[in-house]
Design an enzyme around this catalytic site. Sequence first.
Site, PDB file in Angstrom:
ATOM      1  CD  GLU A  50      -2.808  -0.785   2.589  1.00  0.00           C
ATOM      2  OE1 GLU A  50      -2.724   0.296   3.212  1.00  0.00           O
ATOM      3  OE2 GLU A  50      -3.540  -1.717   2.956  1.00  0.00           O
TER       4      GLU A  50
ATOM      5  CG  ASP B 114      -3.440   8.520   8.360  1.00  0.00           C
ATOM      6  OD1 ASP B 114      -4.057   7.497   8.015  1.00  0.00           O
ATOM      7  OD2 ASP B 114      -2.918   9.309   7.560  1.00  0.00           O
TER       8      ASP B 114
END
Length: 271
Positions: free
Chosen positions: A56, A67
């Site tokens: 990724e 995040d």
Amino acid sequence: MTVKQSQASRLGPIFEACRDDDRAALIGYLPTGYPDVPTSVQAMVALVESGCDIVEVGVPYSDPGMDGPTIARATEAALHGGVRVRDTLAAVEAISAAGGRAVVMTYWNPVLRYGVDAFARDLAAAGGYGLITPDLIPDEAGQWLAASERHGLDRIFLVAPSSTPQRLALTVEASRGFVYAASTMGVTGARDAVSHAAPELVSRVREISDIPVGVGLGVRSREQAAQIGGYADGVIVGSALVSALGDGGLTALRALTEELAAGVRQRAAAS
């Protein structure tokens, strides 16, 4: 109810090969540009060389709502270093040249700024397999659904333990390649304990579709990789790899990746 997949997946053969080996796929995330662009590209190639089945490639973004602190700090450093979307596409090219398979993980705003069709075109040209879009829901993904069809890219949407049956079915139907199952509620990050909600979420997806399911948001050890690999099709690791790269450079990153690759081959039963 069974949800049918609309088209053959680019990532499908990778998951099939892993199933033939009686194991889950190892899916590793790193952001482009951390600690700098050249090192980040070297790190992604190191993931491929150390046993990562799918890489990724993260597009740093200034407002990363999902995040955790480790990835947020890394993406902030990358942005301060001047990273650009074209650097992510160059990283995808490097992964492909090394024999790896890359998907891009990005918030939607950078794709909109680049141009949805142009991004899909350039990602496909770089050898990318698809796109993970954590803040885009299928209801609002018309442009991306069309562009992914035109350019033969997989589209990976997220499901969570909080997803309603209707939302789950809609998301699975729109996805191609795999679905990204968030194993904990909230932001990403390495944790000592893997969420017990994850096996149930994987089961819910499998009740309606045979699409592969990748589980992320928390894995940092061989044991956790083995645990999740016992019930999921893919084990997704992000924050732990970013920490390894930041703390110990490429050597530490390679060592952790090899440990995780061994973990997915253990096929430990979920606890």
